[in-house]
Design an enzyme around this catalytic site. Sequence first.
Site, short mmCIF file in Angstrom:
data_model
loop_
_atom_site.label_atom_id
_atom_site.label_comp_id
_atom_site.label_asym_id
_atom_site.label_seq_id
_atom_site.Cartn_x
_atom_site.Cartn_y
_atom_site.Cartn_z
N SER A 96 44.09 50.03 31.38
CA SER A 96 45.24 49.88 32.28
C SER A 96 45.23 48.50 32.90
CB SER A 96 45.20 50.94 33.38
OG SER A 96 46.18 50.67 34.39
N TYR B 214 41.43 56.11 40.25
CA TYR B 214 42.01 55.79 38.94
C TYR B 214 41.64 54.37 38.52
CZ TYR B 214 45.62 54.93 35.40
OH TYR B 214 46.29 54.60 34.24
#
Length: 679
Positions: free
Chosen positions: A556, A569
């Site tokens: 990500s 996350y």
Amino acid sequence: MAPHPEAAALLARSHRLGADPRNTNYAGGNTSAKGAGTDPATGDDVELMWVKGSGGDLGTLTEAGLAALRIDRLRGLEAVYPGVEREDEMVAAFDYCLHGKGGAAPSIDTAMHGLVDAAHVDHLHPDSGIALACAADGEKLTAECFGDTVVWVPWRRPGFQLGLDIAAVKRDNPRAIGCVLGGHGITAWGDTSEECERNSLHIIRTAEAFLVERGRAEPFGPVLDGYAALPEAERRERAAALAPHVRAVASQDRPQVGHFTDSDVVLDFTARAEHPRLAALGTSCPDHFLRTKVRPLVLDLPPSAPLDEVIARLKELHTAYREEYAAYYARHALPDSPAMRGADPAIVLVPGVGMFSFGKDKQTARVAGEFYVNAINVMRGAEAVSRYAPIEESEKFRIEYWALEEAKLQRMPKPKPLATRVALVTGAGSGIGKAIARRLVDEGACVVIADLDADNAAAVAAELGGADKAVAVPVDVTSEEQIAGAFAAAALAFGGVDLVVNNAGISISKPLLETSARDWDLQHDIMARGSFLVSREAARVMIAQGLGGDIVYIASKNAVFAGPNNIAYSATKADQAHQVRLLAAELGEHGIRVNGVNPDGVVRGSGIFAGGWGAKRAAVYGVPEEKLGEFYAQRTILKREVLPEHVANAVFALTGGDLTHTTGLHVPVDAGVAAAFLR
């Protein structure tokens, strides 16, 4: 426009015959019908023949798979036939007999259909017929089975001369309804489509009954001590453990896709005393050995042998197999023979476990296995009433390295970039994972759809083309046992794994003080720990295969960008990003490349965003959820929204063959976020 009535009847007959594997093998045999047509240039009546063209399958034959030829021109070729030594030249002459445009290319068997004085002709490869055709005293047995209604034709390679021979059989034997072709199959004829089909089935079923009634009970001999089949769960576990090593054996010349079967036919054959002798004789019917090679590689150890001993023995047998195949080529090759196409086996028999078959794609591998099952059935039938006696090795070579066969291979379309590669994608039941799986299948890969949601995984696999393209495996990536099971399923479905995409993920968006230890642990278990477990299992398989491989992490932008309310996350994604670097450094010596993709703002089609993440991120940024994709796009340099397909494009770019010297790289797919530029 509807097909000609005779062509329509031919298609219906072909479908019925091709639907039953007792009648013919996949893509084997051909059927024809003759009827009246009109010459569009003159308006005159003309006699035509419709015949299954080269490469088609009877069970799925369409009008486009038929070649339409003029009978007068086809039979006129007899006057210019230069003799058996030059009969291959006649295949090109068939093109001058075609009627109209379109349709399939005429096959080598066209003469058999056109020269025989019958309105309808079937040429089929039934196991029962080939058993008689490959029996040592096949001519005598054919006479005993059929009297003078079916005539024996000695082995002759398919071609124009065989067509002349069968035409003479029909002319000289008025009571005959067909013939058994030595070492090959059967041909039947009739005045109507119904009569021809009836005659074909009569030959096949009568031969079946003859073999049962006259045959001895155990033609393959007694069960060898210790060679009986392992219990199902145990043998499939052994097969999965062996599969990468067997695939390495089959892929030394070029990578291959695998197929595994542990059918009763295979397990019984490999358990019996006569299987080494019969396997060494090789297959006989040309359709068989073109798919299976002239003989299989047979493991000569019982299923109880230790795994490391079996693996070592496979390597020894493979070396011997390659030497024997090279010697076979050298014995028979002529100065103008095509180059040797490879010396690896297409069929590997493992007693007590099953059979591995290999090919350029899953369908080819599966069909090769089906053909060897046909060969086992043929051996059983021949040994039951006589002795299995396939055609001479020199004739097998003439078929395998036939100039016409080589030309057919050269006409095959260029393989897609990911052909022969087997991929496993986690979280592939939706969103980014589904898009990646679709792109990989489109580029030629076989894909294992691994997802926690079994129903989603099954739906995606079906959508991508079913078992020859994709298989579904339910897997929780936090479970070592389930991950091992997923790779075992991949090994049994396709032979192994070459390309793994760590995509499974979850996201919980909370400020630091609201983030619980459970939130932290859950995200790290699924993405950081899960990716580690998947990569570890992938490395085991890839190293065993010796074919290199690719591992891709879907990380990500958050792996390098510090955003608010996202501690668990983002920290997990940073963990994944560093796994890429660590594994790239460690696995490079095995030819395994490890790279990453850093997406951002993938809202539409994303499973994570649809599961509540989107609403939470929208709240953080103060925009309506339905506008979140537009919001992300506007904060990028390119002002473009990122979709799952864009991430899939990056995965293909990393694995499709152009970046063969790239490892340890992270590719941003975020439309340009300056704060996430890699430094």
